[in-house]
Design an enzyme around this catalytic site. Structure first.
Site, short mmCIF file in Angstrom:
data_model
loop_
_atom_site.label_atom_id
_atom_site.label_comp_id
_atom_site.label_asym_id
_atom_site.label_seq_id
_atom_site.Cartn_x
_atom_site.Cartn_y
_atom_site.Cartn_z
N HIS A 99 29.55 35.07 -10.65
CA HIS A 99 30.94 35.49 -10.87
C HIS A 99 31.60 34.60 -11.89
O HIS A 99 31.37 33.40 -11.93
CB HIS A 99 31.74 35.50 -9.56
CG HIS A 99 31.56 34.26 -8.73
ND1 HIS A 99 30.44 34.03 -7.96
CD2 HIS A 99 32.36 33.18 -8.58
CE1 HIS A 99 30.56 32.86 -7.37
NE2 HIS A 99 31.70 32.31 -7.72
N HIS A 101 35.12 33.21 -13.02
CA HIS A 101 36.53 33.04 -12.63
C HIS A 101 37.40 33.18 -13.88
O HIS A 101 37.14 32.51 -14.89
CB HIS A 101 36.77 31.64 -12.06
CG HIS A 101 36.10 31.34 -10.76
ND1 HIS A 101 36.73 31.45 -9.55
CD2 HIS A 101 34.85 30.90 -10.49
CE1 HIS A 101 35.89 31.09 -8.58
NE2 HIS A 101 34.74 30.75 -9.12
P1 AMP Z 1 32.51 29.70 -6.32
O1 AMP Z 1 32.93 28.49 -5.54
O2 AMP Z 1 32.55 29.52 -7.80
O3 AMP Z 1 31.19 30.25 -5.81
O4 AMP Z 1 33.64 30.79 -6.04
C1 AMP Z 1 33.62 31.69 -4.99
C2 AMP Z 1 34.99 32.31 -4.97
O5 AMP Z 1 34.92 33.49 -4.21
C3 AMP Z 1 36.06 31.42 -4.34
O6 AMP Z 1 37.08 31.17 -5.30
C4 AMP Z 1 36.54 32.25 -3.16
O7 AMP Z 1 37.92 32.14 -2.97
C5 AMP Z 1 36.14 33.64 -3.55
N1 AMP Z 1 35.92 34.55 -2.43
C6 AMP Z 1 35.16 34.32 -1.33
N2 AMP Z 1 35.17 35.40 -0.52
C7 AMP Z 1 35.95 36.33 -1.13
C8 AMP Z 1 36.37 37.65 -0.80
N3 AMP Z 1 35.98 38.24 0.34
N4 AMP Z 1 37.18 38.30 -1.65
C9 AMP Z 1 37.59 37.70 -2.79
N5 AMP Z 1 37.24 36.46 -3.17
C10 AMP Z 1 36.44 35.78 -2.34
#
Ligand code: AMP
Ligand code: ZN
Length: 139
Positions: A99, A101
């Site tokens: 993903h 950001h």
């Molecule tokens: P990372 O730490 O780069 O793997 O980012 C994962 C991101 O996914 C975090 O910023 C979380 O807030 C986000 N996240 C986790 N679960 C969900 C969800 N169900 N819907 C939207 N965002 C999510």
């Protein structure tokens, strides 16, 4: 992947606040936003991280990135944007479906602190040249 959170979001098995979708990508609000408009852009093809991402998937993901970034810009008029992608647990990755950001920036009070501590002194030209050579050899 059947047990992947973001694959389930793409499939609609888990709800999300979608802002954009096409054949290849899906964009939705981060559930724990760092700033107003913090959005995640993901490929529909499951890949764990950048290391496992096929070129075609990367091409399609980045083709959509300016569209989503400009929509955030038009909506909230941020003064900048950080795009961040964490790969691997040690780098802060917590969801193992790639993903990107998209984090709009407002001012110094927007709550996000990104500090780059340069270690330039440890990497003089000859050291950097050797490092570049090692990377080149592996491409
Ligand atoms: P990372 O730490 O780069 O793997 O980012 C994962 C991101 O996914 C975090 O910023 C979380 O807030 C986000 N996240 C986790 N679960 C969900 C969800 N169900 N819907 C939207 N965002 C999510
Ligand atoms: Zn997935």
């Amino acid at each position: 992947m059947s047990d992947c959170l973001f694959c389930k979001i793409i499939d609609g098995q888990i709800p999300s606040l979608k802002v954009y979708e096409d054949e290849q990508v899906f964009a939705f609000m981060d559930i724990m936003p760092l700033t107003k408009g913090h959005t995640l852009l993901i490929p529909k093809t499951h890949c764990k991280d950048l290391f496992e991402m096929p070129e075609e998937v990367a091409r399609n993901l980045y083709a959509a990135a300016p569209k989503v970034a400009n929509a955030i810009k038009a909506a909230f008029n941020p003064v900048g944007m950080n795009t961040v992608n964490n790969n691997g647990e040690a780098a802060g990755q917590t969801v193992f479906h790639y993903h990107l950001h998209l984090i709009p920036r407002y001012d110094e009070t927007d709550g996000l602190q990104v500090k780059w501590n340069s270690r330039q002194a440890e990497f003089p030209t000859e050291v950097l040249t050797a490092i570049a050579g090692q990377i080149k050899e592996n491409i």
